[in-house]
Design a protein around this motif. Sequence first.
Motif, mmCIF file in Angstrom:
data_model
loop_
_atom_site.group_PDB
_atom_site.id
_atom_site.type_symbol
_atom_site.label_atom_id
_atom_site.label_comp_id
_atom_site.label_asym_id
_atom_site.label_seq_id
_atom_site.Cartn_x
_atom_site.Cartn_y
_atom_site.Cartn_z
ATOM 1 N N TYR A 1 -47.145 100.648 51.132
ATOM 2 C CA TYR A 1 -45.781 100.499 50.617
ATOM 3 C C TYR A 1 -45.863 100.498 49.093
ATOM 4 O O TYR A 1 -46.374 99.544 48.494
ATOM 5 C CB TYR A 1 -45.147 99.197 51.124
ATOM 6 C CG TYR A 1 -45.194 99.059 52.627
ATOM 7 C CD1 TYR A 1 -44.369 99.829 53.443
ATOM 8 C CD2 TYR A 1 -46.085 98.179 53.236
ATOM 9 C CE1 TYR A 1 -44.422 99.715 54.823
ATOM 10 C CE2 TYR A 1 -46.136 98.061 54.618
ATOM 11 C CZ TYR A 1 -45.305 98.832 55.397
ATOM 12 O OH TYR A 1 -45.367 98.725 56.762
ATOM 13 N N SER B 1 -40.670 104.553 52.532
ATOM 14 C CA SER B 1 -41.162 103.979 53.787
ATOM 15 C C SER B 1 -39.996 103.455 54.592
ATOM 16 O O SER B 1 -38.841 103.457 54.151
ATOM 17 C CB SER B 1 -42.179 102.861 53.507
ATOM 18 O OG SER B 1 -43.297 103.347 52.805
ATOM 19 N N PHE C 1 -41.578 97.687 56.548
ATOM 20 C CA PHE C 1 -41.920 96.928 55.346
ATOM 21 C C PHE C 1 -41.514 95.462 55.487
ATOM 22 O O PHE C 1 -42.269 94.559 55.101
ATOM 23 C CB PHE C 1 -41.233 97.534 54.117
ATOM 24 C CG PHE C 1 -41.246 96.629 52.921
ATOM 25 C CD1 PHE C 1 -42.427 96.348 52.259
ATOM 26 C CD2 PHE C 1 -40.070 96.032 52.487
ATOM 27 C CE1 PHE C 1 -42.445 95.490 51.163
ATOM 28 C CE2 PHE C 1 -40.069 95.185 51.400
ATOM 29 C CZ PHE C 1 -41.261 94.916 50.728
#
Length: 571
Positions: A311, A317, A322
């Motif tokens: 990340y 992403s 995340f």
Amino acid sequence: MVKRQAEELLEDAIPKASPASKKARVEDIAGDQQHRNGLDSSVPHRPANGHRLEDDSRNGNSLLTTAKQQEENQPSTQAPHAPELSRTEGDEDEEQSAYYTVSRQAAPTEGYSDLYLDTIDRAVLDFDFEKLCSVSLSNINVYACLVCGKYYQGRGPKTHAYFHALELGHHVYVNMQTKKVYVLPEGYEVKSKSLEDIKFVVDPRLAPADVMTLDKVAKDAWDLSGKKYRPGFVGMNNIKENDYFNAVIQALAHIPPLRNFFMLEDLSSKSELVQRFSVLIRKIWNTRAFKTHVSPHELIQQVSRQSNKKYDLLHQSDPVEFLSWFLGNLHLALGGSKTKPGTSIIHRVFQGKLKIESQQITAKADAGDRLRFEEAAEVIVETMRYLILTLDLPAAPLFQDEIDRNIIPQVPLTSILSKYDGRTAQEHLSMRKRYRLLHPLPPFLLFHVKRFSTNKFVSERNPTIVTFPVRSLDMSPYVEPNPTLHPPGEPIWYDLVANVTHEAVRTRDDSVEGEAERKVWRVQIRDRARDEWLQVQDLYVERVATETLFTKESYLMVWERRRGGKGKGRV
């Protein structure tokens, strides 16, 4: 040729004293430094950097002769405790001349405590970026130049900040760790109340009473240029491809127990991830900011290092992936246990329990050699804990007629929540599973609306719109009754706090590859003090109508459990 004899000897015409010993020269400089520090106010100020000696050398006099003459011209009153080096110690450093010794001021000259403060330029100060020296890229003992805004390491005579002060004449620096302000190259600390605003921006900290009123009292603030903004509802810089990161951080910053913990607790002994997240939360809610937006650069750099660049700010992403990684690492960094529940603020806010019933599906051939699928008699029951609940969307229609070609499919939130009613079965490989939530439900629920599916060839997006009430979502039908923890038949109300949405933007039209789609992430957050909704996309903050929130493609939803009271009243 006969040489003419001189009328007098050269030694008699130009008397020259023998060179002073190294010990005498060191004593002379040491005594000179003590006179400059105020031990003998009757001695006039002499420069210690060698400028006067160099001028005498240009006029034809010897440096050593000049030093001797200065020593003879000094009054006989010297400091009684002048430092003295033995010949052995002096011989170890014969290569370095004594007049290169640097003297630093411990305090400003009387009447000049505010010297150079008028050179500070607050418009160029930006303390959001990672604290690295702009020359050595070191993060140790970093100072910020308050004239140009750049970071430099150290403040000693041989440091980058010291040379920067000499070369460009930028004299005022703040230590990014201690928040003390110094003047270089003199080296003394400046204590002035006019610098309190800069120290506050470096590390903004609100009083506990002010933090508790963030959701109750509507406050407006103004930046240096006079632009009005709402503390807590500011834009976040999209450095390159970190809009997914911005949306998640904005949502977490509006969860009151999590926000209050990271704003009020002393986290100086915790990891860099915890400290940088705490600083970013406090900057989002800063009431005395110099600008109307913040940059997540410092935090995302730490996330990139800790996640092995999974990340980062260069590649987009998935927000839910995340968030799952971020909450797990915050939990461990705060001392949480992997096995014991409720050992950190993360688990106390988001963690709940889920019951899973599983049955084996077997295929058998009947008398007509046809396959029959039967469920096993044994039901396996297990309990697991969760932070995020995944909601599956129904399949989007593959074919549409001419009339319905522009209609986007819709589904109510309560329909996809039926996955957790304990009756609707989900098939996974050779297992049939049913899910049911257990009491007590957590204070905040995280819903992941699963829109993307990937196979060997392509990644597909489900554009189905999820309709939902902004307030009063009843979760009691999806929880297994437990009279000891909750009265049967009583509703369990939840209200929406934040909603991360997705939008597909077409970037090109190619006859071979077709139209490519770029993902754009936004977050809708609620202003509790004004009872309004705002939409934040990177640096852009705008009001949105409550009735139109569900028209976006919801991807991550944050719901808060209503405390006390019954019915559909306010929290």
